[in-house]
Design a protein around this motif. Structure first.
Motif, PDB file in Angstrom:
ATOM      1  N   PRO B 174      44.695  31.692  65.132  1.00  0.00           N
ATOM      2  CA  PRO B 174      45.815  32.099  64.271  1.00  0.00           C
ATOM      3  C   PRO B 174      46.445  30.949  63.486  1.00  0.00           C
ATOM      4  O   PRO B 174      46.902  31.134  62.376  1.00  0.00           O
ATOM      5  CB  PRO B 174      46.821  32.690  65.252  1.00  0.00           C
ATOM      6  CG  PRO B 174      46.424  32.195  66.594  1.00  0.00           C
ATOM      7  CD  PRO B 174      44.953  31.979  66.547  1.00  0.00           C
ATOM      8  N   ASN B 212      51.110  38.213  64.853  1.00  0.00           N
ATOM      9  CA  ASN B 212      51.575  38.377  66.227  1.00  0.00           C
ATOM     10  C   ASN B 212      51.266  37.179  67.096  1.00  0.00           C
ATOM     11  O   ASN B 212      51.808  37.064  68.179  1.00  0.00           O
ATOM     12  CB  ASN B 212      50.939  39.621  66.849  1.00  0.00           C
ATOM     13  CG  ASN B 212      51.536  40.873  66.264  1.00  0.00           C
ATOM     14  OD1 ASN B 212      52.707  40.906  65.944  1.00  0.00           O
ATOM     15  ND2 ASN B 212      50.701  41.891  66.109  1.00  0.00           N
ATOM     16  N   GLU B 213      50.348  36.341  66.640  1.00  0.00           N
ATOM     17  CA  GLU B 213      49.845  35.313  67.542  1.00  0.00           C
ATOM     18  C   GLU B 213      50.197  33.886  67.176  1.00  0.00           C
ATOM     19  O   GLU B 213      50.111  32.994  68.003  1.00  0.00           O
ATOM     20  CB  GLU B 213      48.312  35.428  67.621  1.00  0.00           C
ATOM     21  CG  GLU B 213      47.873  36.722  68.284  1.00  0.00           C
ATOM     22  CD  GLU B 213      46.418  37.030  68.012  1.00  0.00           C
ATOM     23  OE1 GLU B 213      45.823  36.334  67.172  1.00  0.00           O
ATOM     24  OE2 GLU B 213      45.887  37.957  68.637  1.00  0.00           O
ATOM     25  N   ARG B 247      59.384  41.412  63.986  1.00  0.00           N
ATOM     26  CA  ARG B 247      59.755  40.015  63.683  1.00  0.00           C
ATOM     27  C   ARG B 247      61.258  39.837  63.544  1.00  0.00           C
ATOM     28  O   ARG B 247      61.754  38.713  63.569  1.00  0.00           O
ATOM     29  CB  ARG B 247      59.107  39.539  62.374  1.00  0.00           C
ATOM     30  CG  ARG B 247      57.615  39.510  62.377  1.00  0.00           C
ATOM     31  CD  ARG B 247      57.071  38.569  63.401  1.00  0.00           C
ATOM     32  NE  ARG B 247      56.181  39.299  64.289  1.00  0.00           N
ATOM     33  CZ  ARG B 247      55.792  38.871  65.474  1.00  0.00           C
ATOM     34  NH1 ARG B 247      56.199  37.710  65.927  1.00  0.00           N
ATOM     35  NH2 ARG B 247      55.013  39.595  66.231  1.00  0.00           N
TER      36      ARG B 247
END
Lengths: 436, 963
Positions: B174, B212-213, B247
């Motif tokens: 990521p 997400n990562e 987020r």
């Protein structure tokens, strides 16, 4: 992106200067010094545009940190980065002071090279940075160790390294809240909110998976829907739930899971970290009530009477209580009588400071003071700053309760109930003011 | 050991000492020396003379030493390019090192050395590092591509690094993805038209997964990149929103703000009746409030952004007033911003609370803050009518404090309150007059003078008050002088007997003793007005003033939209578009919010062409919004504070369309007026007529129209001929990647011409122009290709005339005269629609035989008939007939019945349809009656009002023949 980063002392001398982009010249260093640090007026904005160059600055004690750019950068990111930079430096060498910065300038350059590349912030977790920026040089690392470092720095779990081992798996959980209040002289609550933090110290082996639960209304309602109905769920738990306005989480928490299931699950960093922050505004327990009475007796005398009432269980003790009663600038003398604790007039701070070491719940105490004033011909009336208060109480004013903290580590042979857990609640005053 | 000692070397000859130390055999001593060099470099000493000696230290196993040498290299390589080459070997070697940290360090540093010769050597190692097995090296290499691009863009393209970088978006790590996105976004910014960041549903999905990562910073890069994407439809928009909302709970405020940006932008596309739309609105409030518990600097950034969000979507935070209450210890910049938002959120529901707070603030210490608080009280009065009375009494209390700046600020806002609620609070004037002497700021003085002038009839000693100001006339600022002039003229018009002397004094001061052209001009205008026609003067000077608008300081809607796309960035902090403070090509690109695609709501942006083709709207809004309104100035409204000047809130499309529309309308109207005057020196008459026209066009921006007004000779020799509407902007540059098209239609020598003006407002050259029409009601089609032979360079303009034929495919449009056009160039294809005047289609052989006319007239069914009046047309029948003939409207017969002239006319459209009309003209009566009889069913659909409009304008144009 960030074009350069400068650190100055209070005199405006450069301690660190690192330029990342070609459009930032050395003259930018001086521009900031002349226009901001040496400016006569108070700082009117943390963002300044000087000759088409933009400066973002924060101040820590008397050290200035300034990020410089000529582009339309993400301003929020720049400030977040500057705070992070301060955190990283603090965790390497303690307080941010001129002395410490000069002593560690080589380290700081090394850090700046690592956490900011071409002005783009990179991994800035102290946990992983400390594995390879050590000021010792990298020596004798095996290939495995190296790749472990790089995978950790770039990896999904950048905040924790593998292979941590403890003989005793322990967990400390602090719920720290600061309660803020603004009250009118008549005792009407103008605004009140609690901003809380859940701070953890975890000493756990391996890569444990944790799950945290609290008495948040939505979570409980959600759980209630699963099996028992809402009402039944409440009666069985027997606890009151609270409404959390908003919360933010450490980056280790899986946000998408929170969004869908309202469950807080994460692999914790090692050592101390802040798991979450939250804010509540409803049903706040205000630990103290301040009742002011100010009377102007003629032009040269003020009579002040302040009563404080503690409003929590009698078995609990509040500590470090301090009431600060502002006095006019032309005060010539003050006589104080208080029932409890010690009170003093501090001329340099223009205030009467009344300190009480301990006070139990549902008690009340009083101070009265006579303030002598020097006659002045100043037309403007005294602005009457609010009476402020400091204290510490052993409960969470928001009503937040930790319901559980479960630890799962499938690879190592310890289970949830082998972990020793400690929970503590501390409520402190934030800005706790009553207008008078 | 401490390093601070290195900062204290100020001896002479230290360079030599350092040189010796650098060449020492002992490793420790070398390292010490390099540290000293870096310390000197930091404080700004020139240590470039040591270049070869420092570079010699590069070959070392000690990583710390190596990093220090690299730091030195980055600083001085540019000044010593030849010597920097010496370092290349080491770099290349380090890029092959088994330790990934060293490989990354080498490629990172090499990218920072801006020497052409070195960049050549950088390519090979970089290519390898981009494909390195270690993600740490790859993520560093990704940023290095951006560095190289900054030094030599061509090289990066030639070497194919861009493609490799694009591949990295699909990387498994990521952080590599995040850095690749950051690098690509930056490169794409300098190539506005490239399709570098090829965002499509697949790549968006990859980004959302990486979101997400990756680290908090990576999330910011990705979210900022996502914000540039425009989803295909509302469903895609919703699914992205759903994946971005988590987020909002991130601890990093920048992540939260970037997520807010994406949501605010994509929300535009969601239909408002969707449940999800409401949910999203609710989700946005708490994180925005949470931002206010961050550190003060971040609070400031957040507040500046909330200010924008509140203007765009007031519903989000309307219940959150309390969190914006100012705390005693807030830094001043936070206080001022909070106050601003409080005013915006003030409403009837919370006004009592707000007012109590503002009163509290008005007693604080900081002068700026107190002023703003006082001003805020005034704004509340204007915004919430119910509170006006309380606000006024609060302001009076504040005036009683006698604090100088508070009094002045209060007077300025009370003047605004008078403008909003005339004849309601004049009882306070006496109190205001008591403070006349303490006013020393121009704005406050000007406000007070305005009040005295405006209410001169109620103030017994108005003349004395104004006279007292007149003594120091030349020392006053322009603002005060102008106001004093106007106020005294007002006074004179109200009490002419006692003040003749005063008015003469001020007029001579303004016209003879002043160097200021504005003041002089205004003086002359008043003077002539008063001497020529006092009645007209009264009408002009004492004309009823439009009320001021309640929403003030609003950011102009197009700018607001652009700023919403820049949430979180510097642009949102400054409230300026990036182009205003960023140099070079970056940030030139204007971002816009996507258009709503979903159902449930009418299109928010009406077609520009559509609006431009119409006529001026009937009802002009009763607000004066346009900035620096010159017309308003004439009508003596200049005192309107800066706060009343923001344009009225409206959607962006409307805004643009509206402007063109009125600009055009005004010009033709005023043009007529110019003709009317026809060179006669009776300026007074011209002015007498002016106010009658102006209220309708007050809304217009000050264009060239006003110039025409004074250009007295301008309209005399207006050529006879077909009416040609003024050019309007059909395709704004914002919509067409920099190409702006404006134009009009004309009929010249029997050929319909589309007259286009192409302007290149982009940075690149445009070539290969072509044009095509969609099927339309009258079969209009280009008769030849678009003749743009030379490439159109940046900022160039070209005028093209395109002959049209009427033999193209036919399809009925709504409205009937709508034309959809596609224009292609080397950049893209652009679409717009415009409306042509029906009169373009009136053919030259439209004169019907008398007999045929008579027969046809009888045959047409009554249903087809429509009737309307043309107002205010001072034209006799003959002149009208002549004029209309120029537009191919032919008079067949004329008869006079009881003093009424009846004209019978015929028109033939290009598709052979006949339209017959009867025009009744009564001598002395400026109103015409037209009866229109289209000869066939199809033509009946030509809307009567459209016909009216055409005729109307034609007749207007010919007015000068009468006078």
């Amino acid at each position: 992106m960030i074009g350069g980063l400068f650190i100055y002392n209070h005199k405006g001398e450069v301690l660190i200067s690192r330029v990342y982009r070609d459009d930032i010249g050395r003259n930018a260093v001086d521009a900031f010094r002349v226009n901001v640090i040496h400016a006569r007026q108070q700082v009117r904005s943390p963002v300044t545009n000087i000759a088409r160059t933009n400066f973002f600055h924060v101040k820590r004690s008397n050290i200035w940190l300034a990020a410089v750019t000529k582009q339309n950068v993400n301003a929020a990111m720049v400030f977040e980065f500057l705070y992070k930079m301060c955190d990283v430096m603090a965790s390497y060498f303690g307080k941010i002071s001129e002395e410490n910065i000069k002593n560690n300038f080589v380290l700081i350059y090394e850090l700046l090279d690592e956490i900011l590349d071409f002005g783009y912030p990179q991994n800035s977790e102290t946990g992983s940075l400390k594995t390879f920026i050590t000021q010792q040089g990298i020596k004798g690392q095996t290939k495995e160790e190296q790749s472990q470092i790089t995978s950790q720095v770039t990896g999904q779990i950048g905040w924790r390294r593998e292979g941590i081992k403890y003989r005793r798996n322990e967990l400390f959980l602090d719920v720290l809240e600061s309660v803020n209040l603004l009250m009118s002289p008549q005792g009407q609550v103008l605004s009140a909110h609690v901003s809380g933090r859940v701070v953890m110290k975890s000493y756990l082996s391996g890569m444990p998976e944790c799950k945290f639960g609290m008495n948040d209304k939505i979570i409980i309602d959600k759980a209630g829907k699963g099996g028992v109905t809402n009402e039944a769920g409440k009666s069985t738990s027997g606890k009151q739930s609270i409404a959390i306005d908003d919360c933010t989480f450490n980056q280790c928490v899986r946000l998408s899971k929170f969004d869908s299931e309202r469950s807080i699950s994460f692999i914790p960093p090692d050592g101390e970290y802040e798991l979450m922050r939250y804010r509540t505004t409803k049903d706040i327990i205000l630990p103290f009530r301040v009742i002011p009475l100010v009377r102007e007796v003629g032009r040269t005398k003020l009579e002040v009477k302040v009563v404080i009432k503690s409003n929590f269980k009698p078995s609990l003790l509040a500590q470090k209580i301090e009431v600060r009663i502002p006095t006019p600038l032309n005060t010539s003398g003050v006589q104080v009588i208080c029932m409890k604790g010690k009170a003093k007039y501090k001329a340099s701070e223009n205030a009467i400071v009344w300190k009480i070491k301990r006070m139990a719940g549902m008690k009340e105490s009083q101070i009265s003071a006579e303030i002598e004033l020097l006659p002045t011909n100043d037309k403007k009336k005294w602005a009457r700053p609010p009476i402020s208060m400091n204290f510490e109480v052993p409960f969470a004013p928001s009503g937040l309760k930790v319901r559980y903290l479960k630890v799962f580590e499938s690879k190592l042979n310890y289970s949830d109930h082998d972990v020793i857990k400690w929970v503590r609640y501390i409520g402190r005053s934030g800005i706790y003011e009553t207008r008078c | 050991m401490t390093d601070s000692k290195y900062f204290t070397t100020t001896k002479k000859g230290e360079i030599f000492e350092l040189k010796a130390e650098l060449n020492s055999d002992k490793k420790e001593k070398k390292k010490e020396a390099v540290k000293k060099v870096i310390a000197s470099m930091t404080v700004g000493k020139d240590v470039s003379a040591l270049f070869p000696d420092v570079v010699n230290c590069m070959q070392t196993d000690n990583l710390e030493l190596k990093k220090l040498v690299y730091l030195y290299l980055m600083n001085y390589a540019k000044s010593q390019p030849d010597m920097a080459i010496m370092a290349v070997n080491t770099f290349v070697k380090d890029c092959e090192d088994p330790n990934p940290l060293i490989r990354a360090l080498a490629v990172r540093t090499m990218g920072c050395i801006r020497v052409d010769k070195i960049t050549e050597y950088l390519c090979e190692p970089l290519r390898k590092c981009l494909k390195d097995e270690d993600p740490y090296v790859r993520k560093t290499a990704a940023v290095c591509v951006a560095k190289l691009h900054d030094i030599n863009a061509q090289l990066v393209e030639d070497q194919g690094f861009l493609d490799t970088l694009k591949d990295l978006i699909s990387d498994s790590n990521p952080m590599v993805v995040a850095n690749a996105v950051a690098a690509l976004s930056e490169i794409a910014e300098s190539h506005p038209n490239s399709n570098l960041l090829d965002l499509n549903p697949q790549s968006i999905n990859k980004l959302l997964t990486a979101l997400n990562e990756c680290t908090e910073w990576g999330q910011i890069f990705i979210l900022d990149c996502l914000a540039n994407y425009t989803p295909r439809d509302d469903r895609e928009s919703q699914s992205i929103c759903e994946r971005v909302t988590p987020r909002l709970s991130h601890a990093n405020s920048a992540v939260v703000l970037s997520a807010v940006k994406v949501l605010m932008k994509f929300m535009e596309m969601l239909p408002k009746d969707l449940d999800y739309y409401g949910t999203l609105l609710k989700k946005l409030a708490p994180p925005l409030v949470t931002l206010l518990s961050a550190e003060p600097e971040l609070q400031y950034v957040a507040l500046r952004n909330i200010n924008l969000i509140v203007q765009k979507r007031p519903e989000i935070l309307k219940h959150e007033m309390k969190v914006f209450f100012v705390k005693y210890n807030d830094p001043i910049y936070v206080k001022l911003e909070k106050l601003d938002i409080m005013i915006r959120l003030a409403s009837q529901a919370n006004i009592a609370q707000v007012l109590a707070e503002l009163k509290e603030y008005a007693t604080e210490v900081d002068v700026d803050f107190v002023r703003k608080a006082v001003r805020a009280i005034g704004r509340c009065a204007i915004k919430v009518e119910q509170s006006a009375e309380r606000c006024v009494s609060t302001l009076l209390d504040l005036i009683q404090t006698k604090v100088n700046y508070v009094v002045q600020e209060a007077i300025v806002v009370i003047k605004d309150i008078f403008r909003k609620y005339p004849n309601k609070y004049e009882s306070v004037i006496a109190t205001l007059c008591e403070n006349l002497d303490s006013l020393d700021e121009p704005e406050a003085r000007a406000a007070m003078i305005w009040i005295v002038g405006e209410y001169a009839e109620r103030i017994d000693n108005a003349d004395e008050l104004l006279e007292s100001f007149l003594e120091g006339f030349h020392d006053e600022s322009t603002q005060v002088q102008l106001q004093l002039l106007t106020a005294i003229v007002k006074l004179f018009l109200k009490k002419p007997t006692e003040t003749q002397e005063l008015v003469q004094q001020v007029l001579s001061l303004a016209t003879q003793d002043s160097d200021n052209p504005d003041l002089r001009d205004r003086g002359y205008i008043y003077w002539r007005l008063l001497s020529t026609d006092p009645v007209a003067a009264k009408e002009v000077v004492l004309a009823e003033k439009p009320l001021i608008s309640e929403e003030t300081d609003l950011i102009e809607p197009t700018l607001l939209e652009e700023l919403i796309c820049h949430i979180g960035t510097l642009a949102s902090v400054y409230h300026k578009p990036p182009s205003a403070f960023v140099e070079g090509s970056r940030g030139v690109m204007h971002k816009r919010l996507p258009a709503r695609t979903g159902s449930g709501e009418g299109t928010e942006c009406p077609d520009v062409g559509n609006a431009a083709g119409g006529s001026a709207p009937e009802a002009a809004p009763s607000i004066i919004p346009s900035q620096g309104d010159l017309l308003g100035d004439l009508l003596n409204l200049d005192l309107a504070p800066p706060t009343t000047t923001g344009p009225t809130p409206s959607t962006s499309g409307m805004q643009m369309g509206g402007m063109d529309l009125l600009g055009g309308g005004l010009e033709s109207l005023v043009g007529t007026l110019g003709g009317d005057i026809g060179g006669s020196p009776a300026m007074g008459a011209g002015f007498g007529a002016a106010p009658a026209v102006m209220p309708a066009s007050l809304n217009a921006p000050v264009g060239g129209g006003l110039g025409d007004l004074f250009d007295l000779g301008g309209g005399v020799g207006m050529p006879m001929g077909a009416y040609i509407p003024p050019k309007t902007v059909w395709l704004p540059a914002m919509k067409a990647k920099g190409l702006e098209i404006s134009g009009t239609f004309a009929r010249r020598a029997g050929v319909i011409q589309m007259e286009l003006v192409l302007t290149n407002k982009a940075m690149s050259v445009m070539t290969d122009f072509a044009i095509q029409f969609n099927r339309n009601s009258f079969g209009l089609a280009p008769a030849g290709p678009l003749q743009v032979l030379t490439p159109l360079g940046p900022n160039q303009t070209i005028e093209v005339s395109l002959p049209l034929s009427t033999v193209g495919p036919v399809m009925k449009m709504d409205p009937l005269n709508n034309l959809q056009v596609a224009v292609k160039n080397n950049i893209d294809v652009f679409y717009f629609s415009c409306q042509y005047p029906i009169s373009m289609l009136f053919v030259e052989d439209g004169k019907m035989e008398r007999q045929v006319f008579l027969a046809t007239w009888k045959d047409i069914p009554n249903d087809n008939e429509s009737q309307f009046q043309i107002q205010d047309c001072h034209l006799n029948s003959e002149a009208a007939s002549n004029k209309l003939q120029g537009s191919n409207i032919f008079t067949i017969a004329k008869r006079t019945v009881e003093g009424q002239d009846m004209l019978y006319m015929s028109i033939k459209l290009s598709n052979g349809i006949w339209v017959l009309a009867e025009l009744k003209v009564q001598a002395g009566n400026p109103n015409y009656t037209v009866i229109e009889l289209p000869a066939s069913e199809i033509a009946a659909q030509i809307n009567a009002s459209e016909f009216k409009q055409q005729t109307d304008l034609n007749i207007n144009c010919s007015e000068e023949t009468v006078n």
